[in-house]
Scaffold this motif. Sequence first.
Motif, PDB file in Angstrom:
ATOM      1  N   ARG A 139       0.989  -1.255  -0.135  1.00 42.96           N
ATOM      2  CA  ARG A 139       0.062   0.124   0.248  1.00 42.96           C
ATOM      3  C   ARG A 139       0.964   1.273   0.026  1.00 42.96           C
ATOM      4  O   ARG A 139       0.531   2.190  -0.518  1.00 42.96           O
ATOM      5  CB  ARG A 139      -0.805  -0.077   1.298  1.00 42.96           C
ATOM      6  N   GLN A 140       1.902   1.207   0.643  1.00 43.27           N
ATOM      7  CA  GLN A 140       2.872   2.363   0.703  1.00 43.27           C
ATOM      8  C   GLN A 140       3.335   2.722  -0.672  1.00 43.27           C
ATOM      9  O   GLN A 140       3.624   3.848  -1.031  1.00 43.27           O
ATOM     10  CB  GLN A 140       3.917   1.992   1.891  1.00 43.27           C
ATOM     11  N   ALA A 141       3.958   1.585  -1.537  1.00 42.10           N
ATOM     12  CA  ALA A 141       4.314   1.847  -2.867  1.00 42.10           C
ATOM     13  C   ALA A 141       3.374   2.403  -3.518  1.00 42.10           C
ATOM     14  O   ALA A 141       3.825   3.150  -4.478  1.00 42.10           O
ATOM     15  CB  ALA A 141       4.736   0.383  -3.157  1.00 42.10           C
ATOM     16  N   ASP A 142       2.177   1.893  -3.402  1.00 38.55           N
ATOM     17  CA  ASP A 142       1.098   2.372  -4.287  1.00 38.55           C
ATOM     18  C   ASP A 142       0.910   3.817  -3.927  1.00 38.55           C
ATOM     19  O   ASP A 142       0.405   4.662  -4.855  1.00 38.55           O
ATOM     20  CB  ASP A 142      -0.273   1.777  -3.908  1.00 38.55           C
ATOM     21  N   LEU A 143       0.761   4.303  -2.650  1.00 40.94           N
ATOM     22  CA  LEU A 143       0.593   5.561  -2.379  1.00 40.94           C
ATOM     23  C   LEU A 143       1.671   6.496  -2.923  1.00 40.94           C
ATOM     24  O   LEU A 143       1.490   7.620  -3.520  1.00 40.94           O
ATOM     25  CB  LEU A 143       0.616   5.976  -0.681  1.00 40.94           C
ATOM     26  N   LEU A 144       3.095   6.084  -2.750  1.00 43.58           N
ATOM     27  CA  LEU A 144       4.155   6.762  -3.367  1.00 43.58           C
ATOM     28  C   LEU A 144       3.922   6.881  -5.079  1.00 43.58           C
ATOM     29  O   LEU A 144       4.293   7.869  -5.388  1.00 43.58           O
ATOM     30  CB  LEU A 144       5.449   6.056  -3.271  1.00 43.58           C
ATOM     31  N   SER A 145       3.515   5.814  -5.869  1.00 35.76           N
ATOM     32  CA  SER A 145       3.260   5.913  -7.166  1.00 35.76           C
ATOM     33  C   SER A 145       2.124   6.964  -7.560  1.00 35.76           C
ATOM     34  O   SER A 145       2.410   7.706  -8.234  1.00 35.76           O
ATOM     35  CB  SER A 145       2.710   4.598  -7.552  1.00 35.76           C
ATOM     36  N   ASP A 146       1.256   6.967  -6.659  1.00 35.58           N
ATOM     37  CA  ASP A 146       0.038   8.034  -6.899  1.00 35.58           C
ATOM     38  C   ASP A 146       0.496   9.441  -6.809  1.00 35.58           C
ATOM     39  O   ASP A 146       0.211  10.391  -7.683  1.00 35.58           O
ATOM     40  CB  ASP A 146      -1.200   7.570  -5.937  1.00 35.58           C
ATOM     41  N   ALA A 147       1.049   9.637  -5.723  1.00 33.75           N
ATOM     42  CA  ALA A 147       1.805  10.943  -5.350  1.00 33.75           C
ATOM     43  C   ALA A 147       2.784  11.395  -6.323  1.00 33.75           C
ATOM     44  O   ALA A 147       2.738  12.930  -6.634  1.00 33.75           O
ATOM     45  CB  ALA A 147       2.439  11.118  -4.017  1.00 33.75           C
ATOM     46  N   ILE A 148       3.693  10.509  -6.885  1.00 39.10           N
ATOM     47  CA  ILE A 148       4.631  10.838  -7.836  1.00 39.10           C
ATOM     48  C   ILE A 148       3.990  11.192  -9.165  1.00 39.10           C
ATOM     49  O   ILE A 148       4.057  12.401  -9.774  1.00 39.10           O
ATOM     50  CB  ILE A 148       5.739   9.892  -8.175  1.00 39.10           C
ATOM     51  N   ALA A 149       2.981  10.568  -9.598  1.00 39.07           N
ATOM     52  CA  ALA A 149       2.146  10.776 -10.958  1.00 39.07           C
ATOM     53  C   ALA A 149       1.431  12.242 -10.606  1.00 39.07           C
ATOM     54  O   ALA A 149       1.469  12.913 -11.422  1.00 39.07           O
ATOM     55  CB  ALA A 149       1.020   9.737 -11.110  1.00 39.07           C
ATOM     56  N   GLN A 150       0.667  12.263  -9.404  1.00 41.20           N
ATOM     57  CA  GLN A 150       0.072  13.568  -9.234  1.00 41.20           C
ATOM     58  C   GLN A 150       1.048  14.674  -9.454  1.00 41.20           C
ATOM     59  O   GLN A 150       0.702  15.937  -9.814  1.00 41.20           O
ATOM     60  CB  GLN A 150      -0.794  13.479  -7.901  1.00 41.20           C
ATOM     61  N   ARG A 151       2.217  14.662  -8.807  1.00 41.88           N
ATOM     62  CA  ARG A 151       3.177  15.768  -8.671  1.00 41.88           C
ATOM     63  C   ARG A 151       3.644  16.041 -10.011  1.00 41.88           C
ATOM     64  O   ARG A 151       3.874  17.297 -10.400  1.00 41.88           O
ATOM     65  CB  ARG A 151       4.272  15.434  -7.668  1.00 41.88           C
ATOM     66  N   LYS A 152       3.859  14.966 -10.923  1.00 41.84           N
ATOM     67  CA  LYS A 152       4.350  15.364 -12.212  1.00 41.84           C
ATOM     68  C   LYS A 152       3.268  16.203 -12.888  1.00 41.84           C
ATOM     69  O   LYS A 152       3.548  16.886 -13.792  1.00 41.84           O
ATOM     70  CB  LYS A 152       4.521  13.853 -12.706  1.00 41.84           C
ATOM     71  N   THR A 153       2.056  15.645 -12.800  1.00 39.45           N
ATOM     72  CA  THR A 153       0.815  16.325 -13.343  1.00 39.45           C
ATOM     73  C   THR A 153       0.695  17.776 -13.043  1.00 39.45           C
ATOM     74  O   THR A 153       0.693  18.594 -13.909  1.00 39.45           O
ATOM     75  CB  THR A 153      -0.314  15.533 -12.839  1.00 39.45           C
ATOM     76  N   GLN A 154       0.845  18.163 -11.699  1.00 38.83           N
ATOM     77  CA  GLN A 154       0.904  19.579 -11.327  1.00 38.83           C
ATOM     78  C   GLN A 154       2.157  20.463 -11.853  1.00 38.83           C
ATOM     79  O   GLN A 154       1.961  21.373 -11.997  1.00 38.83           O
ATOM     80  CB  GLN A 154       0.987  19.568  -9.802  1.00 38.83           C
ATOM     81  N   GLU A 155       3.129  19.710 -12.004  1.00 39.35           N
ATOM     82  CA  GLU A 155       4.155  20.452 -12.615  1.00 39.35           C
ATOM     83  C   GLU A 155       4.314  20.870 -14.056  1.00 39.35           C
ATOM     84  O   GLU A 155       4.987  21.599 -14.446  1.00 39.35           O
ATOM     85  CB  GLU A 155       5.832  19.827 -12.252  1.00 39.35           C
TER      86      GLU A 155
END
Length: 156
Positions: A139-155
């Motif tokens: 679950r922690q790896a999934d949360l990290l994956s989601d956050a990185i994708a979201q941050r990339k989208t925001q940038e």
Amino acid sequence: MTETTGTAADQVELTITRTFDAPREFIWAAYNDPSEIERWLRPALGREGVSYVPVTGQTYDYVWESDNGEKFPTNGTYLEVFAPERLVFTWGSPNEDVADQPVCTVDFTEEDGKTTYVASFTRLDKVPGKFYLAGRIIRQADLLSDAIAQRKTQEN
């Protein structure tokens, strides 16, 4: 990719591999900067916050909170820190003997602007509730994956 392996009846190991469309320094920061960790690990991270400075020999701690509100104090010791390439640390509960804590090795490799994150957990056989813990790790790896994708989208 998530893989559970065992080399003997009493050994339980878990390896998680994720590839991110982002440079290694970006992934390293997401995984090691306390403010970044607090952002992506919530709501699973309890409100107590994070004490997390990746330096060899230093300890870290945080409180993991389950969906039903149960709290799991978590801590460990950094055994090796080679920024931005590798972390090796113990991961367990406060008051646990470090020798009984699982060991996590995380490697960050970059190729063509993409980073592969490989987290390998050993000594899970010493953990009561090891399969619940394995679920938390995934679950922690999934949360990290989601956050990185979201941050990339925001940038972008």
